[in-house]
Motif scaffolding. Structure first.
Motif, PDB file in Angstrom:
ATOM      1  N   TYR A  61      36.734  28.620  43.212  1.00  0.00           N
ATOM      2  CA  TYR A  61      37.752  29.649  43.180  1.00  0.00           C
ATOM      3  C   TYR A  61      38.393  29.741  41.818  1.00  0.00           C
ATOM      4  CZ  TYR A  61      36.362  29.015  47.998  1.00  0.00           C
ATOM      5  OH  TYR A  61      35.477  28.824  49.176  1.00  0.00           O
ATOM      6  N   ILE A  62      38.606  30.850  41.363  1.00  0.00           N
ATOM      7  CA  ILE A  62      39.380  31.166  40.024  1.00  0.00           C
ATOM      8  C   ILE A  62      40.534  31.437  40.319  1.00  0.00           C
ATOM      9  CG2 ILE A  62      39.067  32.262  37.819  1.00  0.00           C
ATOM     10  CD1 ILE A  62      36.307  32.735  38.279  1.00  0.00           C
ATOM     11  N   TRP A  64      43.251  33.367  38.172  1.00  0.00           N
ATOM     12  CA  TRP A  64      43.952  33.977  36.745  1.00  0.00           C
ATOM     13  C   TRP A  64      45.209  33.882  36.872  1.00  0.00           C
ATOM     14  CZ3 TRP A  64      39.807  34.309  33.696  1.00  0.00           C
ATOM     15  CH2 TRP A  64      38.619  34.567  34.082  1.00  0.00           C
ATOM     16  N   GLN A  73      37.763  37.768  30.643  1.00  0.00           N
ATOM     17  CA  GLN A  73      37.455  37.055  32.068  1.00  0.00           C
ATOM     18  C   GLN A  73      36.129  37.425  32.226  1.00  0.00           C
ATOM     19  OE1 GLN A  73      40.374  40.056  33.900  1.00  0.00           O
ATOM     20  NE2 GLN A  73      41.106  38.182  35.065  1.00  0.00           N
ATOM     21  N   ARG A  77      33.417  34.420  33.429  1.00  0.00           N
ATOM     22  CA  ARG A  77      32.710  34.806  34.670  1.00  0.00           C
ATOM     23  C   ARG A  77      31.286  34.205  34.238  1.00  0.00           C
ATOM     24  NH1 ARG A  77      35.285  39.276  35.618  1.00  0.00           N
ATOM     25  NH2 ARG A  77      37.463  38.848  36.741  1.00  0.00           N
ATOM     26  N   ILE A 116      30.887  31.390  42.283  1.00  0.00           N
ATOM     27  CA  ILE A 116      32.083  31.769  42.431  1.00  0.00           C
ATOM     28  C   ILE A 116      32.334  32.396  43.484  1.00  0.00           C
ATOM     29  CG2 ILE A 116      33.934  33.442  41.192  1.00  0.00           C
ATOM     30  CD1 ILE A 116      32.217  33.327  38.680  1.00  0.00           C
ATOM     31  N   GLU A 119      38.467  34.994  43.718  1.00  0.00           N
ATOM     32  CA  GLU A 119      39.216  34.968  42.535  1.00  0.00           C
ATOM     33  C   GLU A 119      40.479  35.536  42.999  1.00  0.00           C
ATOM     34  OE1 GLU A 119      37.630  36.747  38.865  1.00  0.00           O
ATOM     35  OE2 GLU A 119      35.560  36.931  40.000  1.00  0.00           O
TER      36      GLU A 119
END
Ligand SMILES: *[C@@H]1O[C@H](CO)[C@@H](O)[C@H](O)[C@H]1NC(C)=O
Length: 336
Positions: A61-62, A64, A73, A77, A116, A119
């Motif tokens: 889990y990103i 930002w 970004q 990714r 991923i 986000e």
């Protein structure tokens, strides 16, 4: 886990405890004591301390945090997608194979499957722009409890990555660390889950955290080939800050996977300052690397440096990892 780095700065890429850094050392002493183990070494006492490693497929889990440039970004990714996607040899997933050599007590290897899975955009700086190590955990708490777009609280196989933008100050960032990994505390997040943080260093301290795409200002030496022009290595995706972050992300990802609860793979007698599988190879990107030399890497048609291929024709430069079978730092671009 804390790392002395060869570009003349004592740099702790991933300390989870703030070891006081030896600022009083002269630059020469720091340089001479830089550790790297490109050559095979039996002096490295990397040991398994019986704890878990990340063997299940990782749901990454990103988060930002702050204001992010969409171009940076997408570079980041693409690097993460490349970990478990095919690309021409030597690829990012070939590089991850070294990490997969580490196992737990049951003989299970670290996973090769990293997706991923969500986000979260904390563009309102929910915890301000001066963060401590503990507020990073509060940011994770916010991301899993905000309404309406919370990340799942995945304590089975979730890994949380907090990336802070250029205008965010993090305790010890740029003075001692470029990133760190640890695990969350139930008192803050509700459960124990591995996480790591990496800051965007492009404007705050590129010479320290975006090396070798930027030159350390206080190295006491001019950049190589300087005749008024900075003749240092070009960044393969066009931004020293984002390309530099990728090697730090790679470093933290390797370490959090092999030492998620800080009781699995590390060297050294002090569990509060362990030396982990990427710490042993900071500054080494190719054969012969170490002591301020990155090693044998490739150049793209614009002369930018890289050592692995990724998805969509991307190229990245990532540091090598300690290979427990060969007992030396290794990457897929090795010449032997
Ligand atoms: C798992 O780790 C062992 C021990 O390092 C290694 O021999 C084996 O090749 C690894 N398996 C994979 C799939 O990487």
């Amino acid at each position: 886990m804390q790392t002395l780095y060869s570009h003349f700065l004592f740099l702790c890429f991933s300390c989870f405890s703030f070891v006081s850094l030896v600022h009083s050392w002269s630059q020469n002493q720091q340089f001479n004591q830089a550790n790297n183990y490109e050559g095979s070494s039996n002096l490295v006492n990397l040991e398994y301390h019986m704890g878990p490693v990340l063997t299940a497929p990782i749901n990454l889990y990103i988060i930002w945090y702050g204001h992010w440039n969409p171009t940076h970004q997408s570079t980041i990714r693409d690097f993460l997608y490349s970990l478990s996607s095919p690309a021409p040899f030597p690829s990012v997933s070939d590089w991850w194979r070294t990490v997969r050599l580490y196992t737990d007590q049951t003989g299970s290897n670290i996973t090769g499957n990293i997706a991923i899975s969500g986000e979260y955009y904390d563009y309102k700086y929910s915890h301000g722009n001066r963060l401590t190590r503990l507020t990073i955990q509060s940011i994770i708490k916010t991301s899993v409890s905000s309404y309406p777009r919370a990340l799942p609280l995945n304590y089975h196989n979730g890994l949380y990555m907090v990336l802070t933008s250029s205008d965010v100050l993090v305790e010890e960032f740029c003075r001692a660390v470029c990133g760190f990994h640890y695990f969350t505390f139930p008192a803050i997040v509700g459960v124990t889950m591995p996480y790591f943080w990496v800051g965007y260093s492009g404007s705050q301290c590129p010479g320290m955290c975006a090396y070798p795409f930027a030159w350390p200002k206080y190295s006491g030496k001019p950049p190589p080939g300087s005749s008024g022009v900075d003749n240092i290595m070009g960044a393969p995706n066009g931004d020293a800050g984002a390309d530099g972050m990728i090697s730090v992300i790679a470093h933290e990802l390797a370490e959090v996977s092999s030492n998620p609860l800080v009781n699995a793979w590390y060297a050294g007698d002090d569990p509060t300052a362990p030396t982990e599988i990427a710490d042993l190879c900071v500054g080494v990107y190719g054969s012969g690397g170490g002591g301020g030399y990155v090693g044998e890497v490739y150049k793209d048609s614009w002369g930018n440096g890289f050592n692995v291929n990724g998805v969509r024709g991307r190229k990245f430069l990532v540091q090598w990892i300690w290979n427990p079978v060969k007992r030396r730092c290794f990457g897929p671009n090795a010449m032997d």
